[in-house]
Motif scaffolding. Structure first.
Motif, PDB file in Angstrom:
ATOM      1  N   VAL A   1      42.680  30.159  43.732  1.00 44.79           N
ATOM      2  CA  VAL A   1      42.463  30.721  42.390  1.00 44.79           C
ATOM      3  C   VAL A   1      42.401  29.651  41.301  1.00 44.79           C
TER       4      VAL A   1
ATOM      5  N   HIS B   1      46.507  40.292  42.512  1.00 46.27           N
ATOM      6  CA  HIS B   1      46.038  39.034  43.075  1.00 46.27           C
ATOM      7  C   HIS B   1      45.463  39.259  44.479  1.00 46.27           C
TER       8      HIS B   1
ATOM      9  N   LEU C   1      38.261  32.060  44.929  1.00 50.37           N
ATOM     10  CA  LEU C   1      37.583  32.836  43.901  1.00 50.37           C
ATOM     11  C   LEU C   1      36.387  32.052  43.393  1.00 50.37           C
TER      12      LEU C   1
END
Ligand code: HEC
Ligand code: HEC
Length: 334
Positions: free
Chosen positions: A148, A169, A234
């Motif tokens: 992330v 998350h 991500l």
């Protein structure tokens, strides 16, 4: 008051205690305690014999004291709210520990502090107990941080508001939904400067890891297998792996009859593993990207194991920059 009601008034607290423990089921408590849905045992021992946290087996607490210790912990233990473990589940744990004899001395810590540990690592293992679950080099958190592109704010939320921040998350990363097992740390018992020191240790000493995963699955009964390597980060935030080598080790005598996918290097002998390995090379794999390959092996052959290595970004201390390829079910032909 008539004598009988006086007796009842005095006995009432005992009835209550008896009811609270009678509701719990020791078998159910043992099952949950040792399951993947609860990680209390990492601190309290597999049979509640004590480790980093105190021994719970045969401890003479009331159910109310037990419950309060979990919902509003007295010290450093993170709090577990009732949407994580219901009162019924706590009663089951309680019944389980009531059914066990007490121990004379608690067991050893699951993760001890290594010699010459840097300050951040020592705080993480001994002061806050994170490593009792995460291990001495925070393998899970540093990989998720790499997924992330984490900042300190993320780390704080994951520690203080874990049970609300984590489901979000997980959805973002597409992890399998399951029970959240870490509790919420208190800001007074785990003050921000301590967390900051741990964060610096994670970011600067250990360094984030690329969230690569890889797996081999059967594609055809005739002996063709799919190999997938993916970066679970991500898009726009996660780390990119560079200079990646994927190798599948073959059992002796196994012949590769065909292999597809960019970067196939052929089969070579790997003296380290004393085996023939089929090798692919990939220059880079960014977040949300994956590479798929196929490999066909002749009758009687088998893929024994696999490993994916990358050279950049190199992580710091603790673990090599590699992951095992998951081979399930065993990749073999008849
Ligand atoms: C990070 C390690 C850690 C984890 C995880 C943990 N505990 Fe604890 N636990 C402790 C420590 C340390 C104490 C001592 C009091 C304190 O520091 O809060 C404690 C105290 C307790 C007590 C009170 C014991 C007494 O004699 O007063 C109970 C009950 C308890 N924990 C149950 C649980 C349950 C149930 C879970 C899982 C839902 C759990 N703990 C998870 C570390 C942990
Ligand atoms: C009871 C065991 C346990 C303890 C103690 C614990 N964690 Fe976790 N932690 C987990 C688990 C399991 C997850 C994965 C999500 C979940 O099930 O809660 C997680 C998730 C995280 C995450 C989110 C990224 C990831 O890896 O999924 C961070 C960051 C994190 N923990 C940091 C910490 C820190 C810092 C501490 C100490 C202050 C700590 N943890 C203590 C078990 C624990």
């Amino acid at each position: 008051m008539r004598p009988l009601s006086i007796v009842l008034v005095f006995l009432f607290p005992f009835f209550q205690a008896a009811i609270a423990s009678a509701q719990g089921n020791a078998e159910a408590g043992k099952k949950l305690w040792t399951s993947a849905d609860a990680r209390c045992r990492d601190c309290h021992g597999v049979q509640g014999e004590g480790a980093y946290g105190p021994d719970l087996a045969g401890r003479q607490l009331s159910f109310e004291q037990f419950r309060r210790a979990v919902r509003q912990p007295w010290g450093v233990m993170p709090a577990f709210p009732d949407n994580q473990h219901s009162d019924q589940e706590l009663a089951d744990f309680y019944a389980y520990f009531q059914s066990l004899p007490s121990v004379s001395a608690p067991g050893p810590w699951r993760t001890p502090v290594p010699a010459n540990a840097p300050k951040g690592q020592e705080l993480m293992i001994a002061t806050l107990g994170c490593a009792q679950c995460h291990g001495a080099v925070l393998q899970g958190p540093r990989t998720n941080a790499g997924a992330v592109g984490a900042e300190f704010e993320w780390f704080k939320r994951m520690t203080y508001e874990h049970t609300t921040a984590m489901p979000e998350h997980r959805n973002v990363l597409g992890d399998a939904p399951g029970r959240v097992r870490m509790g919420n740390y208190s800001r007074t018992r785990a003050p921000e400067p301590v967390l900051e020191e741990i964060w610096r240790y994670l970011r600067d000493d250990l360094k984030f890891r690329v969230p690569l995963t890889s797996r081999v699955t059967a594609a055809t009964p005739a002996g063709t297998f799919n190999l997938v390597v993916q970066n679970g980060g991500l898009a726009g935030k996660g780390l990119t792996a560079e200079d990646i080598t994927i190798s599948l080790a073959l059992t002796p005598g196994t012949k590769v009859t065909n292999a597809t996918g960019a970067g196939y290097q052929g089969v070579r002998n790997d003296p380290q593993r004393n085996a023939d390995v089929a090798v692919w090379q990939v220059p880079r794999l960014g977040p949300k990207q994956n590479q798929t390959y196929t490999v066909t092996i002749a009758s009687g052959g088998r893929i024994a194991s696999g490993v994916v290595r990358w050279t950049k970004p190199a992580s710091g201390t603790g673990t090599p920059d590699e992951i095992a390829v998951v081979i399930q079910p065993p990749a073999q032909t008849n």
